[in-house]
Write a protein that holds these residues in place. Structure first.
Motif, PDB file in Angstrom:
ATOM      1  N   LEU A  49       0.832  -1.201   0.000  1.00  0.00           N
ATOM      2  CA  LEU A  49       0.000   0.000   0.000  1.00  0.00           C
ATOM      3  C   LEU A  49       0.868   1.252   0.000  1.00  0.00           C
ATOM      4  O   LEU A  49       0.602   2.214  -0.744  1.00  0.00           O
TER       5      LEU A  49
ATOM      6  N   ARG B 206      -6.645  -2.157   6.225  1.00  0.00           N
ATOM      7  CA  ARG B 206      -5.897  -2.108   4.966  1.00  0.00           C
ATOM      8  C   ARG B 206      -6.839  -1.938   3.775  1.00  0.00           C
ATOM      9  O   ARG B 206      -6.519  -1.228   2.816  1.00  0.00           O
TER      10      ARG B 206
ATOM     11  N   TRP C 299      -6.699   0.926   0.887  1.00  0.00           N
ATOM     12  CA  TRP C 299      -6.669   0.698  -0.560  1.00  0.00           C
ATOM     13  C   TRP C 299      -7.811   1.421  -1.268  1.00  0.00           C
ATOM     14  O   TRP C 299      -7.631   1.960  -2.363  1.00  0.00           O
TER      15      TRP C 299
ATOM     16  N   TRP D 134      -7.247   4.197  -4.300  1.00  0.00           N
ATOM     17  CA  TRP D 134      -7.836   4.130  -5.638  1.00  0.00           C
ATOM     18  C   TRP D 134      -8.730   5.331  -5.916  1.00  0.00           C
ATOM     19  O   TRP D 134      -8.784   5.826  -7.048  1.00  0.00           O
TER      20      TRP D 134
END
Length: 555
Positions: free
Chosen positions: A19, A97, A101, A105
């Motif tokens: 990440l 997590r 993410w 994005w």
């Protein structure tokens, strides 16, 4: 105690590393593209180059400002902070997590959308996107996604820190993790201003849902965010200075309490000061301009605390190595280590950069330099030198740590070359900007062809050529740092590159619990914001031109 606990976690979790690296990749792509746009800018300003294919000067100016001022910095900071949290308080959970993410994005999608609009010449509104300049609604939506995505990336960092605090009641949290949380709080609070501006004013305006907006209100909301943004850039550099650089030079953290106090002072004094960017604007009462100028000068205090702490660390380390005299410590520093050299150059650059900031925030002196290219030179000393060079120094160990590779002697040498090139190019370019802005009032945003009068253009031309020379050197450095990042991410020898994290000096005083009481500092922050902005914003709305009364356009 807290440093010993933190150092039990010697590596960033591989899942968190992915990440963090995803953010790094976008950051350095933004550096390359934004750097190219900057090179084109200074070449055009020199009067010796014309943009091909119908590309407009203000297009490349917008690309340069948005990609470097907003995208490079935000992605790099988020990547660094995710790694810092994983290193100090432990890996993120799977749920945390996933939130990170999702945020990444959304930020990436927003960056692509906004960039496409600028490249299509549908959003040539500069870095500040001031109304009445109007961009395509997709540009504003893209910026919104970047901000919302960054909030989502902050969430797992907050959650993991809170989880650590719950599991270690009564213990002082790791200093680096604490600093990450403070910077994220600053970011969330600051971006509320630009989020309100874009979501409730600029985006509906660009969609045709409202006929007009209150220009002064939009600018005030932008600068509520815009000045705090400077400290969102600076605090990660300060994180590296306080907690990473001492380890690299073999020293210990001078004072945990002083570092936390400095960060809390930055938090409460960085937001309610944006009006000092609007000193020449009518519509804001002079009293409130004066109040916010006074609040701005309070930020000097944590800056001086940081300078004292860092140079005390250097001197103590020099004494440990047997150096004597007032400046004997200077020779003891590891000048051949790029991880130290680049952040140190950044520290030195912040001395004239900070002095320039005092000029910009002082009413009478601001009249002389406001909207001249002096301001551009100032930004290039602070964010483009102090912050960016520190980020480069961090990248030289962080990227190989995250990718399982090592910083070799050759790559370290190239890193030193990057630092020297960057310092040289920036000295030439920024000095020319400061001089011509101060002496001749050269405008901040105009290209060469727009200068008024042949005599004036002749007077400025040598300074513009100097800027082009400096900008060319800087772009060579950008090409080299891009090569270094690719090498460190994919081709350097595999191995174990440490995440250098200094321990607290044994003689340091115990950290008072009040410095970790976010409720107390949060109340102070909110009170200062309400005090500094309530009356000015009410005045702006009540005295707006007919048909443009702030938020009344929405209903």
């Amino acid at each position: 105690m807290q440093q010993t606990i933190a150092n039990k976690i010697m590596k960033v979790d591989p899942r968190d590393a992915k990440l963090a690296m995803a953010n790094m990749y976008v950051a350095f792509i933004a550096l390359l593209v934004g750097g190219l746009a900057g090179l084109l800018q200074v070449l055009v300003r020199s009067g010796q180059f014309k943009l091909p294919w119908g590309i407009g000067y203000y297009q490349v100016l917008t690309v340069h400002g948005v990609l470097l001022g907003l995208i490079l910095t935000t992605f790099f900071i988020m990547g660094f902070q995710v790694a810092a949290i994983s290193r100090t308080v432990g890996p993120l959970t799977d749920g945390q997590r996933k939130i990170g993410w999702l945020g990444f994005w959304l930020m990436t999608l927003g960056t692509v959308a906004a960039s496409i609009m600028v490249l299509l010449n549908e959003a040539t509104v500069l870095y500040t996107f001031y109304a009445p300049l109007q961009a395509h609604w997709i540009f504003y939506l893209g910026l919104t996604l970047v901000v919302v995505g960054s909030w989502l990336l902050c969430v797992p960092q907050f959650m993991r820190y809170a989880q650590w605090r719950k599991e270690h009641k009564g213990e002082t949290s790791p200093l680096l993790a604490f600093m990450v949380v403070v910077n994220n709080l600053l970011w969330v609070v600051a971006t509320l201003g630009v989020a309100i501006e874009v979501l409730f004013m600029l985006l509906p305006w660009s969609l045709g849902l409202i006929e007009r907006v209150d220009v002064l209100l939009t600018r005030t909301l932008f600068w509520y965010f815009g000045h705090a943004l400077v400290y969102f850039w600076l605090l990660p550099a300060y994180m590296a200075w306080y907690t990473i650089v001492p380890k690299i030079i073999g020293a210990k953290i001078f004072s945990d309490a002083l570092a936390r106090l400095a960060f809390m002072l930055f938090l409460i004094f960085s937001v309610p000061v944006g009006i000092h960017h609007q000193l020449t604007e009518p519509g804001i009462d002079g009293l409130w301009k004066f109040i916010q100028v006074v609040l701005t000068f309070f930020v000097i205090v944590p800056s001086l605390l940081t300078a004292f702490s860092m140079f005390a660390t250097f001197e103590l380390r020099g004494r440990e190595l047997g150096r004597k005299g007032l400046l004997g410590w200077f020779k003891a520093l590891p000048w051949k280590d790029s991880r130290f050299l680049l952040p140190f150059i950044g520290m030195v650059a912040f001395i004239p950069g900070g002095a320039g900031g005092i000029v910009n925030a002082s009413h009478q002196m601001n009249q002389l330099v406001h909207n001249t290219i002096w301001i551009t030179g100032h930004f290039h000393l602070t964010v483009a030198t102090t912050v960016v060079l520190t980020f480069f120094g961090v990248a030289f160990w962080l990227i190989p740590h995250l990718t399982g590779r090592v910083l070799t002697k050759k790559l370290n040498f190239l890193g030193i070359v990057v630092g020297i090139l960057w310092a040289t190019g920036m000295f030439i370019m920024s000095s020319a900007m400061h001089i011509v802005g101060l002496l001749s009032g050269a405008p901040r945003r105009s290209e060469y062809s727009e200068y008024g009068g042949a005599a004036q253009a002749t007077e400025w031309i040598s300074y513009q050529i100097a800027q082009a020379v400096g900008g060319t050197i800087l772009f060579i450095a950008i090409i080299l740092i891009t090569y270094l990042v690719i090498q460190l991410a994919f081709f350097a020898p595999k191995g174990e590159q440490d995440f250098p994290l200094a321990e607290l000096s044994p003689g340091a005083e115990k950290t008072p619990a009040i410095l970790e009481n976010f409720k107390v500092w949060g109340v102070i922050l909110v009170a200062l914001i309400i005090f500094a902005y309530t009356v000015p914003i009410i005045d702006i709305i009540q005295n707006a031109p007919p048909g443009s009364k702030g938020f009344n356009n929405l209903w």
